[in-house]
Design an enzyme around this catalytic site. Sequence first.
Site, PDB file in Angstrom:
ATOM      1  N   HIS A 170       2.126 -11.633  14.419  1.00  0.00           N
ATOM      2  CA  HIS A 170       3.262 -11.820  15.204  1.00  0.00           C
ATOM      3  C   HIS A 170       3.021 -13.490  15.496  1.00  0.00           C
ATOM      4  CE1 HIS A 170       6.658 -11.532  17.498  1.00  0.00           C
ATOM      5  NE2 HIS A 170       6.446 -10.853  18.388  1.00  0.00           N
TER       6      HIS A 170
ATOM      7  N   THR B 299       0.891  -1.100   0.066  1.00  0.00           N
ATOM      8  CA  THR B 299      -0.142  -0.005   0.120  1.00  0.00           C
ATOM      9  C   THR B 299       0.811   1.106   0.001  1.00  0.00           C
ATOM     10  OG1 THR B 299      -1.663   1.156   1.127  1.00  0.00           O
ATOM     11  CG2 THR B 299      -0.210  -0.018   2.429  1.00  0.00           C
TER      12      THR B 299
END
Length: 421
Positions: free
Chosen positions: A392, A340
């Site tokens: 994560h 992006t």
Amino acid sequence: MAEVKVPELAESISEGSIAQWLKQPGDHVEKGEYVLELETDKVNVEIISDYTGTLSEHLAEEGDTVQVGQAIAIVDENGSAATAPKEEAPKVEEAKAEPAKAEQAAPAKEAPKAEAKEASSTQQVIASPAARKLAREKGIDLTQVPVADPLGRVRVQDVEAASNAPAAPAAAPKQAPAAKKAAAVEVNDDRIEVVKMTRRRQTIAKRLVQVQSEAAMLTTFNEVDLSAVMELRSRHKDSFVKTNDVKLGFMSFFTKAVIGALKKYPLLNAEIQGDHILKKNFYDIGVAVSTDEGLVVPVVRDADRKSFAEIEKNISDLAVKARNNKLGLSDLSGGTFTITNGGTFGSLLSTPILNAPQVGILGMHTIKTRPIAVGDQIENRPMMYLALSYDHRIVDGKEAVGFLVAIKDMLEDPEQLLLQG
């Protein structure tokens, strides 16, 4: 009579909202001709008729939510909606009725005559079934409704506008639900405009909240000196355009760098399904594009097999389709990693949100000339901050940092992009 139904769209799409009817009752329809535009969570899809004939009835109105497989319109394959026999039927029955019964029924017949008189005047107005239904509910005379359609057709929006006029008494019951919202958001204040979210915007909102609540999302940052990339572009931009009929932009460099980094750190190109990790050995790179309807992420397929020119053409074509609302479901499905570019709008730094079920997204930002220490000297260099948001749960900080460093190294020495293919 044949039914027009909502077709199968994609595995993840089970419903949509009718954005606009392209054919009105009474219109002739050819097989394969578009009859309406359906707004789904991802794209707007134009639905065709599988039959030739006259569209006799809408079974849902604009704004309604409809399910896959649901009938939404009726097509008369004989070419006409046979309403005359239905109107003649009561007359035949009345002719057969006994005189005594006719006398008893006389007072009761006055009401149907009055209704018929009113119906005949209203029937002369060209209006969709949904508009007629709404007008009946609100007690609105269709002949008094101002229309915006150049052909003089009364649509639901026209009836709604008429119902909101001060003199419309039937509008009061419909305003009751809005009154509760007014108390919460203070819409009584004429300085506040209440706008309903589009289906796509609602979906974007839900998914962004869902990602933040389900993924263990972190963001790590780095910066890259784009001197070498800009010098390379400057040297080759004219010949590149002449040869490939497309400009050499930054996106092809970043896409190639992302692919090189994904090959070194494959978990960022993976997906979590329950207790399993799906490692993807292909590189379908999503490129976020801002449109008036909201953010969409079309996908560059097999980007690792494409040249710089092919990537630039792909991205350019997808961006045009996105802004013209012409993206298909195949343009948006899948995707293994997303890029992006907030720098297009001047963003200096941001923390992009994951595009689920992907576990990584790279944020590009605006290029700023800043003083940088180069050896024993200070030089002004074109610098860009990079941001990597990652899940994560399967990507550790060491891998995330290594991924960004790999991108930085390749962009600061762009010849590596050619070597890594």
